[in-house]
Design a protein around this motif. Structure first.
Motif, PDB file in Angstrom:
ATOM      1  N   MET A   1       0.844  -1.190   0.000  1.00 27.98           N
ATOM      2  CA  MET A   1       0.000   0.000   0.000  1.00 27.98           C
ATOM      3  C   MET A   1       0.880   1.241   0.000  1.00 27.98           C
ATOM      4  O   MET A   1       1.845   1.324   0.754  1.00 27.98           O
ATOM      5  CB  MET A   1      -0.898  -0.016   1.244  1.00 27.98           C
ATOM      6  CG  MET A   1      -1.912   1.113   1.293  1.00 27.98           C
ATOM      7  SD  MET A   1      -2.818   1.088   2.852  1.00 27.98           S
ATOM      8  CE  MET A   1      -3.528  -0.542   2.783  1.00 27.98           C
ATOM      9  N   TYR A   7      -0.663  10.273   0.082  1.00 30.23           N
ATOM     10  CA  TYR A   7      -1.656   9.229   0.350  1.00 30.23           C
ATOM     11  C   TYR A   7      -2.355   9.503   1.675  1.00 30.23           C
ATOM     12  O   TYR A   7      -3.581   9.459   1.782  1.00 30.23           O
ATOM     13  CB  TYR A   7      -0.959   7.868   0.379  1.00 30.23           C
ATOM     14  CG  TYR A   7      -1.797   6.760   0.969  1.00 30.23           C
ATOM     15  CD1 TYR A   7      -2.794   6.130   0.225  1.00 30.23           C
ATOM     16  CD2 TYR A   7      -1.596   6.343   2.286  1.00 30.23           C
ATOM     17  CE1 TYR A   7      -3.571   5.128   0.775  1.00 30.23           C
ATOM     18  CE2 TYR A   7      -2.355   5.338   2.834  1.00 30.23           C
ATOM     19  CZ  TYR A   7      -3.345   4.734   2.093  1.00 30.23           C
ATOM     20  OH  TYR A   7      -4.103   3.748   2.646  1.00 30.23           O
ATOM     21  N   LEU A  56     -14.242   4.762  -1.406  1.00 29.04           N
ATOM     22  CA  LEU A  56     -13.300   3.763  -0.892  1.00 29.04           C
ATOM     23  C   LEU A  56     -13.075   2.651  -1.915  1.00 29.04           C
ATOM     24  O   LEU A  56     -11.938   2.189  -2.110  1.00 29.04           O
ATOM     25  CB  LEU A  56     -13.838   3.172   0.423  1.00 29.04           C
ATOM     26  CG  LEU A  56     -13.759   4.071   1.664  1.00 29.04           C
ATOM     27  CD1 LEU A  56     -14.516   3.433   2.823  1.00 29.04           C
ATOM     28  CD2 LEU A  56     -12.307   4.323   2.056  1.00 29.04           C
ATOM     29  N   TRP A  57     -14.174   2.245  -2.546  1.00 27.87           N
ATOM     30  CA  TRP A  57     -14.075   1.195  -3.563  1.00 27.87           C
ATOM     31  C   TRP A  57     -13.224   1.670  -4.739  1.00 27.87           C
ATOM     32  O   TRP A  57     -12.392   0.933  -5.265  1.00 27.87           O
ATOM     33  CB  TRP A  57     -15.473   0.814  -4.039  1.00 27.87           C
ATOM     34  CG  TRP A  57     -15.509  -0.346  -5.005  1.00 27.87           C
ATOM     35  CD1 TRP A  57     -15.646  -0.284  -6.354  1.00 27.87           C
ATOM     36  CD2 TRP A  57     -15.400  -1.728  -4.686  1.00 27.87           C
ATOM     37  NE1 TRP A  57     -15.638  -1.536  -6.900  1.00 27.87           N
ATOM     38  CE2 TRP A  57     -15.488  -2.447  -5.906  1.00 27.87           C
ATOM     39  CE3 TRP A  57     -15.252  -2.430  -3.493  1.00 27.87           C
ATOM     40  CZ2 TRP A  57     -15.428  -3.832  -5.960  1.00 27.87           C
ATOM     41  CZ3 TRP A  57     -15.191  -3.813  -3.541  1.00 27.87           C
ATOM     42  CH2 TRP A  57     -15.272  -4.497  -4.764  1.00 27.87           C
ATOM     43  N   TYR A  59     -10.935   4.092  -4.648  1.00 25.41           N
ATOM     44  CA  TYR A  59      -9.563   4.376  -4.218  1.00 25.41           C
ATOM     45  C   TYR A  59      -8.731   3.098  -4.098  1.00 25.41           C
ATOM     46  O   TYR A  59      -7.576   3.059  -4.514  1.00 25.41           O
ATOM     47  CB  TYR A  59      -9.575   5.108  -2.876  1.00 25.41           C
ATOM     48  CG  TYR A  59      -8.256   5.764  -2.537  1.00 25.41           C
ATOM     49  CD1 TYR A  59      -8.044   7.108  -2.837  1.00 25.41           C
ATOM     50  CD2 TYR A  59      -7.233   5.059  -1.921  1.00 25.41           C
ATOM     51  CE1 TYR A  59      -6.839   7.730  -2.536  1.00 25.41           C
ATOM     52  CE2 TYR A  59      -6.026   5.671  -1.621  1.00 25.41           C
ATOM     53  CZ  TYR A  59      -5.827   7.002  -1.934  1.00 25.41           C
ATOM     54  OH  TYR A  59      -4.636   7.608  -1.634  1.00 25.41           O
ATOM     55  N   TYR A  60      -9.325   2.074  -3.515  1.00 16.97           N
ATOM     56  CA  TYR A  60      -8.578   0.836  -3.279  1.00 16.97           C
ATOM     57  C   TYR A  60      -8.827  -0.228  -4.333  1.00 16.97           C
ATOM     58  O   TYR A  60      -8.217  -1.308  -4.292  1.00 16.97           O
ATOM     59  CB  TYR A  60      -8.919   0.266  -1.892  1.00 16.97           C
ATOM     60  CG  TYR A  60      -8.456   1.156  -0.771  1.00 16.97           C
ATOM     61  CD1 TYR A  60      -7.113   1.248  -0.447  1.00 16.97           C
ATOM     62  CD2 TYR A  60      -9.365   1.935  -0.054  1.00 16.97           C
ATOM     63  CE1 TYR A  60      -6.678   2.075   0.579  1.00 16.97           C
ATOM     64  CE2 TYR A  60      -8.944   2.768   0.962  1.00 16.97           C
ATOM     65  CZ  TYR A  60      -7.598   2.831   1.273  1.00 16.97           C
ATOM     66  OH  TYR A  60      -7.179   3.657   2.275  1.00 16.97           O
ATOM     67  N   ASP A  63      -9.191  -4.803  -4.543  1.00 14.08           N
ATOM     68  CA  ASP A  63      -8.180  -5.563  -3.819  1.00 14.08           C
ATOM     69  C   ASP A  63      -8.756  -6.010  -2.472  1.00 14.08           C
ATOM     70  O   ASP A  63      -8.740  -5.264  -1.490  1.00 14.08           O
ATOM     71  CB  ASP A  63      -6.936  -4.703  -3.614  1.00 14.08           C
ATOM     72  CG  ASP A  63      -5.776  -5.506  -3.038  1.00 14.08           C
ATOM     73  OD1 ASP A  63      -5.985  -6.677  -2.684  1.00 14.08           O
ATOM     74  OD2 ASP A  63      -4.672  -4.948  -2.960  1.00 14.08           O
ATOM     75  N   VAL A  66      -6.629  -5.740   0.772  1.00 11.05           N
ATOM     76  CA  VAL A  66      -6.537  -4.461   1.484  1.00 11.05           C
ATOM     77  C   VAL A  66      -7.637  -4.353   2.519  1.00 11.05           C
ATOM     78  O   VAL A  66      -7.393  -4.001   3.678  1.00 11.05           O
ATOM     79  CB  VAL A  66      -6.628  -3.275   0.498  1.00 11.05           C
ATOM     80  CG1 VAL A  66      -6.726  -1.961   1.253  1.00 11.05           C
ATOM     81  CG2 VAL A  66      -5.417  -3.265  -0.422  1.00 11.05           C
ATOM     82  N   PHE A  67      -8.869  -4.663   2.127  1.00  6.98           N
ATOM     83  CA  PHE A  67      -9.989  -4.562   3.055  1.00  6.98           C
ATOM     84  C   PHE A  67      -9.881  -5.595   4.175  1.00  6.98           C
ATOM     85  O   PHE A  67     -10.282  -5.338   5.305  1.00  6.98           O
ATOM     86  CB  PHE A  67     -11.309  -4.719   2.297  1.00  6.98           C
ATOM     87  CG  PHE A  67     -11.618  -3.552   1.404  1.00  6.98           C
ATOM     88  CD1 PHE A  67     -12.085  -2.362   1.933  1.00  6.98           C
ATOM     89  CD2 PHE A  67     -11.418  -3.632   0.031  1.00  6.98           C
ATOM     90  CE1 PHE A  67     -12.352  -1.269   1.122  1.00  6.98           C
ATOM     91  CE2 PHE A  67     -11.680  -2.551  -0.796  1.00  6.98           C
ATOM     92  CZ  PHE A  67     -12.152  -1.364  -0.255  1.00  6.98           C
ATOM     93  N   ALA A 150      -9.542   2.613   6.790  1.00  7.26           N
ATOM     94  CA  ALA A 150      -8.661   3.369   5.891  1.00  7.26           C
ATOM     95  C   ALA A 150      -7.808   4.410   6.606  1.00  7.26           C
ATOM     96  O   ALA A 150      -6.587   4.443   6.434  1.00  7.26           O
ATOM     97  CB  ALA A 150      -9.505   4.036   4.808  1.00  7.26           C
TER      98      ALA A 150
END
Length: 231
Positions: A1, A7, A56-57, A59-60, A63, A66-67, A150
């Protein structure tokens, strides 16, 4: 990340601005379609949380790792659920004690948190159920994923460390509620949720505790309004 300073800044600022932008969009839409009362509050929360989740979906990406790193999974210990509910109950009681203390010290009540205008005395059970879905389920899920997920994870491996990351996440959590009279209540609540999610390595625990607190608060307010206890 990516752990660059940009960031971290984008996470902390985005968590606040996305919420306010969503509220503005929801308010504009409701004025256009003449949505009032409980449906107005329902729409505000629904739009706000939907935009944050989409952000959020985006941005990340998709993956899942990550969650999962954020703690988006069930806890290993089943006792965690009982603890979460009890902590939510304690936070609800502590919040009421704070309001009582505020009344004694300041000589006035804390204004009802943006709910009185949406909850008419003739509010129905359907009205309550609509808000339980958003306030009691959707909001805790979104806010825990954003702040204890996050925001916290963006800072916990930085020079701020774990405790510093908790402070940042809790501060932005309280700030998003835009209620300075209850700021300390939301800040402490955010810290407690962070301790829970970290201890059990699961956002599901803080989500359940958050949902318990929100649900009890909503039920208490609904009862007061319907019985004419809130002006």
């Amino acid at each position: 990340m990516d752990k660059s300073i940009w960031y971290k800044i984008s996470i902390i600022l985005g968590s606040v601005f996305f919420g306010y932008i969503a509220i503005s969009l929801a308010t504009g839409a409701m004025e256009t379609f003449h949505i009032e009362g409980v449906y107005r509050l329902f729409t505000i929360i629904l739009v706000q949380n939907s935009i944050i989740l989409l952000a959020l979906w985006w941005y990340y990406g998709r993956d899942k790792a990550v969650f999962r790193k954020f703690g988006l999974h069930l806890p290993e210990k089943k006792s965690a659920y009982t603890v979460a509910i009890l902590v939510g109950l304690v936070l609800f009681m502590a919040g009421n004690l704070y309001m009582y203390a505020f009344q004694i010290v300041m000589g006035r009540d804390i204004e009802a948190q943006d709910l009185t205008a949406f909850f008419p005395n003739q509010a129905t059970v359907l009205d309550l159920l609509l808000l339980l879905v958003t306030v009691g389920v959707l909001a805790p899920f979104t806010e825990e994923l954003l702040f204890r997920g996050a925001v916290y994870h963006a800072y916990k491996d930085s020079k701020l460390g774990v405790f510093g990351a908790m402070l940042v996440a809790s501060f932005t959590f309280a700030l998003l509620h835009a209620d300075m009279e209850r700021f300390i209540v939301f800040f402490i609540g955010g810290m407690v949720f962070n301790v829970l999610s970290r201890h059990y390595n699961s956002l599901a625990v803080s989500m359940l505790s958050h949902a318990t607190w929100n649900t009890l608060s909503l039920l208490a307010f609904y009862s007061a309004v319907v019985m004419g206890g809130v002006e």
